[in-house]
Design a protein around this motif. Sequence first.
Motif, PDB file in Angstrom:
ATOM      1  N   UNK A  49      40.060  55.017  35.377  1.00 14.09           N
ATOM      2  CA  UNK A  49      41.258  55.837  35.466  1.00 14.09           C
ATOM      3  C   UNK A  49      42.178  55.308  36.539  1.00 14.09           C
ATOM      4  N   UNK A  50      42.763  56.231  37.319  1.00 11.48           N
ATOM      5  CA  UNK A  50      43.817  55.853  38.257  1.00 11.48           C
ATOM      6  C   UNK A  50      43.594  56.486  39.627  1.00 11.48           C
ATOM      7  N   UNK A  51      43.820  55.722  40.671  1.00 15.08           N
ATOM      8  CA  UNK A  51      43.842  56.263  42.024  1.00 15.08           C
ATOM      9  C   UNK A  51      45.287  56.683  42.254  1.00 15.08           C
ATOM     10  N   UNK A  52      45.514  57.995  42.340  1.00 14.43           N
ATOM     11  CA  UNK A  52      46.897  58.483  42.337  1.00 14.43           C
ATOM     12  C   UNK A  52      47.484  58.721  43.712  1.00 14.43           C
ATOM     13  N   UNK A  53      46.624  58.982  44.718  1.00 13.61           N
ATOM     14  CA  UNK A  53      47.173  59.150  46.067  1.00 13.61           C
ATOM     15  C   UNK A  53      46.061  59.119  47.105  1.00 13.61           C
ATOM     16  N   UNK A  58      39.835  57.464  54.308  1.00 11.18           N
ATOM     17  CA  UNK A  58      39.291  56.686  53.190  1.00 11.18           C
ATOM     18  C   UNK A  58      39.080  57.534  51.934  1.00 11.18           C
ATOM     19  N   UNK A  59      39.658  58.735  51.907  1.00 15.92           N
ATOM     20  CA  UNK A  59      39.536  59.629  50.749  1.00 15.92           C
ATOM     21  C   UNK A  59      40.808  59.567  49.898  1.00 15.92           C
ATOM     22  N   UNK A  60      40.597  59.448  48.578  1.00 12.45           N
ATOM     23  CA  UNK A  60      41.692  59.298  47.623  1.00 12.45           C
ATOM     24  C   UNK A  60      41.484  60.238  46.459  1.00 12.45           C
ATOM     25  N   UNK A  71      37.578  60.651  45.728  1.00  4.84           N
ATOM     26  CA  UNK A  71      36.698  59.498  45.878  1.00  4.84           C
ATOM     27  C   UNK A  71      36.842  58.969  47.298  1.00  4.84           C
ATOM     28  N   UNK A  72      35.766  58.388  47.800  1.00  7.57           N
ATOM     29  CA  UNK A  72      35.788  57.785  49.136  1.00  7.57           C
ATOM     30  C   UNK A  72      35.625  56.281  48.973  1.00  7.57           C
ATOM     31  N   UNK A  73      36.634  55.538  49.444  1.00  8.84           N
ATOM     32  CA  UNK A  73      36.616  54.079  49.327  1.00  8.84           C
ATOM     33  C   UNK A  73      36.800  53.491  50.719  1.00  8.84           C
ATOM     34  N   UNK A  77      35.724  47.809  50.619  1.00  8.26           N
ATOM     35  CA  UNK A  77      35.447  47.884  49.172  1.00  8.26           C
ATOM     36  C   UNK A  77      36.686  47.601  48.315  1.00  8.26           C
ATOM     37  N   UNK A  78      37.864  47.573  48.939  1.00 12.90           N
ATOM     38  CA  UNK A  78      39.095  47.339  48.186  1.00 12.90           C
ATOM     39  C   UNK A  78      39.188  45.870  47.767  1.00 12.90           C
TER      40      UNK A  78
END
Length: 115
Positions: A49-53, A58-60, A71-73, A77-78
Amino acid sequence: MKKIILASVLALSTGFAAAAFVGPNSAPLMTTAADAAKADDDVPVVLEGYIVKQVKGSHYEFRDNTGTIQVEIDHDKWPVQNITPQMKVRLSGKVDRSKFTGFEAVDVKLVEIIK
């Protein structure tokens, strides 16, 4: 048996290389935001899907056709390429649930851009 085969095919096709036990009493692989939000702690997840904001640190917020979840990235990890809200991604990780507060986030271990 079909669930085991499906989980194996999904894991191989997504490049998610983490091995795990798959058999009686093992957790199924979650593939949607709605399912991940209801899953138990440490259940493997592969989401598209999409990471929208960015929510905070590190939470998105992640969105697919079933809804949104957090999600936590971690910064390491990017991928090298920047990701915009219009770019479809595949996130592999596990559900992070607190026994006190419930669903926390999906702890992402791999971010892939889907072309």
